[in-house]
Every structure is written in C-alpha cells, then in structure tokens.
Design an enzyme around this catalytic site. Structure first.
Site, PDB file in Angstrom:
ATOM      1  CG  ASP A 124      -0.903  -1.270   1.538  1.00 48.44           C
ATOM      2  OD1 ASP A 124      -0.404  -0.425   0.771  1.00 48.44           O
ATOM      3  OD2 ASP A 124      -0.795  -1.219   2.777  1.00 48.44           O
ATOM      4  CG  HIS A 158       2.514  -4.471   2.072  1.00 50.33           C
ATOM      5  ND1 HIS A 158       2.707  -3.658   3.167  1.00 50.33           N
ATOM      6  CD2 HIS A 158       1.246  -4.966   2.199  1.00 50.33           C
ATOM      7  CE1 HIS A 158       1.612  -3.647   3.905  1.00 50.33           C
ATOM      8  NE2 HIS A 158       0.708  -4.440   3.360  1.00 50.33           N
ATOM      9  CG  HIS A 213      -0.118  -8.804   4.639  1.00 55.28           C
ATOM     10  ND1 HIS A 213      -0.821  -8.692   5.820  1.00 55.28           N
ATOM     11  CD2 HIS A 213      -0.283  -7.625   4.003  1.00 55.28           C
ATOM     12  CE1 HIS A 213      -1.394  -7.496   5.884  1.00 55.28           C
ATOM     13  NE2 HIS A 213      -1.079  -6.823   4.796  1.00 55.28           N
ATOM     14  CG  HIS A 245      -6.067  -2.715   1.428  1.00 53.36           C
ATOM     15  ND1 HIS A 245      -6.535  -1.692   2.224  1.00 53.36           N
ATOM     16  CD2 HIS A 245      -5.055  -3.303   2.133  1.00 53.36           C
ATOM     17  CE1 HIS A 245      -5.855  -1.647   3.357  1.00 53.36           C
ATOM     18  NE2 HIS A 245      -4.954  -2.623   3.337  1.00 53.36           N
TER      19      HIS A 245
END
Length: 281
Positions: free
Chosen positions: A104, A155, A159, A249
């Site tokens: 991510d 995503h 964020h 991540h």
C-alpha cells in the site's frame, strides 16, 4: 444616374450587410458540423469532477467517471460491474495453496524498487494499492511494476479517512486515482482498498460504480509500525495459509524494514509450498 451606379454611402451599407450575412452563414455551418442531427450531446461534468474543481485541485477535472453510455460508445471499464458489497473481500481460498502479497501507499522511489527486485528475482506477482498523488509523481515506477505483471490497484488519491468524507469527496479521491492510473498504463484499476481499512456504504457503492472490487487483508504485517524486520517476518509466516492476503507497505514512512522482510519471508513461503499469485477478474 445610371442603374449600375450607387451613391458611396449606399455601397458601404450594402458591403456591411454582405459581411454580416457571410459571418452568420459561417457560424451556422460551424454549429452544424459541431452537432449534427443524431450526434450525442456531451454529458456534463460528473459529481466527483465538480468536487475536484470546487476544491481547487491542480489536477485536471477527472474524465474517469461512469457516464450514461450512448449507442456505439465504449465504457472506460471492460468487464461487467461487480456487485455492491457490504464488506470487503478478506481472503481468496479459491486460489488453493496460494497467498496474495499486497503493498500500500506507493510507489516510492526509495522502497518500491527494492520490492520489485525481490519479486522479480523469485518470479512472483503482487498487488500494489497506489495512492494517486504518488503514482502521478512516480510514473516510471508505476510502469515498471505494471511491466513486471503486478496488479495496480486504487488506494485513493491522498489517503484520507473515507468514513469522514462526503460521497462526492470519496468519488473524487477514487476517481482521480483511477484516472491517473489509466492515463499512465492505459487501463483503470479493477481493485481498491480503503485507507486504514475504514470502509462505509458509500465507498462500496462508488467502488462498484467504477468497476472495482474491494480487497482487505487477513495478515497485517504491522510494517507500518516499523516493529523490526524479525517481527514483520514472524507475523507473515505465523499467519500463512491458503488464500491469505498479506498487508505490506512500500511508502507512507520509512519502509526499509518492509523491503528487508520481504527478502526473508518470500523464499520461506515458497519453500513451504505456497504459490504467490494475484487474482484475476
């Protein structure tokens, strides 16, 4: 005075009238070419695009929206829309003794290249849930991941915690990211993930409208806490199982531990008989 002779003032008036008539004719012809009978009228900007404009975002208004289709027009997505879910997909047992690795927040020039090298070394594919602003800033990295066969997913743009956003803001965050991914790679994402794993009804509805499935995870490596490489490796190996989805991540902080942990746990998973693969829709 002869018939073919006119006073200078009258000739000037007639010349002006002729010019005006020609200009009006040209304007009508141009209008006729721009919108011929039967041609569709361009749709107005979608809600997400209007939200981006109101927010004063530097990115151009998003064209990635599911507008009503006119006959003969091609949709942005290529497959049937998925159902509107009430919860995200957590695991993929239908893949058998297979695990899915996800990363991510990237791409990031300090960490994504190392992850790509390790995945390339072991000839496995992963899913990258990218933030639109990172993808836009590091387009070559996104292309490199795509060229290696990894799945590029949505995503959001920046964020945010989506449960605090209005539906128009969620649409803008997700739509801008799908647009920039499609602009770079030629195809829009088919999967998305809510930042912080915070989903709500609007996120599921809007994701489905954009042709995407929601994917969460079954193993949180907690690499975002930078607990140490050993801890990350141990959490992944302890949670391993058929259809497990691993959360990692490659941006959002110092991810050197994530890069190092992947180099350690990936060969161990393969030696234990797991395949590392990605889903296809």
């Amino acid at each position: 005075m002869k018939k073919d002779q006119m006073l200078p003032g009258r000739r000037a008036v007639l010349r002006i009238a002729a010019c005006l008539g020609a200009a009006l004719t040209a304007r009508l012809l141009t209008a006729g070419q721009a919108q011929t009978p039967g041609s569709p009228t361009p749709p107005p900007p979608a809600e997400g695009a209007q939200a981006a404009i109101r927010a004063g975002a530097p990115h151009k208004p998003s064209a990635y929206r599911l507008q009503p289709m006119t006959e003969g027009a091609q949709p942005r997505y290529r497959r049937p829309l998925p159902p509107v879910r009430k919860a995200p997909i957590l695991k993929m047992p239908e893949l058998g003794r297979t695990m899915v690795l996800t990363f991510d927040d990237g791409p990031h020039p300090d960490y994504t290249p190392g992850i790509l090298r390790t995945l390339r070394e072991y000839d496995v594919r992963a899913m990258f849930f990218v933030c639109g602003e990172m993808a836009d800033a590091h387009r070559d990295l996104l292309r490199e991941a795509d060229d290696d066969g990894h799945i590029i997913c949505n995503h959001t743009w920046s964020h945010p915690l989506m449960t605090t956003l209005r539906p128009s803001q969620i649409r803008g965050e997700m739509g801008r990211t799908s647009e920039v991914v499609e602009d770079i790679l030629g195809t829009a994402p088919l999967w998305y993930r809510a930042p912080y794993g915070a989903w709500n009804r609007y996120a599921f509805e809007i994701g489905s409208e954009m042709g995407m499935e929601p994917l969460a995870w079954t193993i949180d490596s907690l690499d975002w806490e930078t607990p140490g490489t050993d801890s990350i490796v141990r959490r992944v190996l302890d949670g391993a199982g058929p259809g497990a989805v691993v959360l990692n991540h490659d941006a959002g902080g110092n991810r050197s531990q994530s890069v190092a942990a992947l180099r350690r746990y990936l060969p161990l998973l393969l030696d234990d008989g797991y395949r590392i693969a990605v889903p296809h829709r």
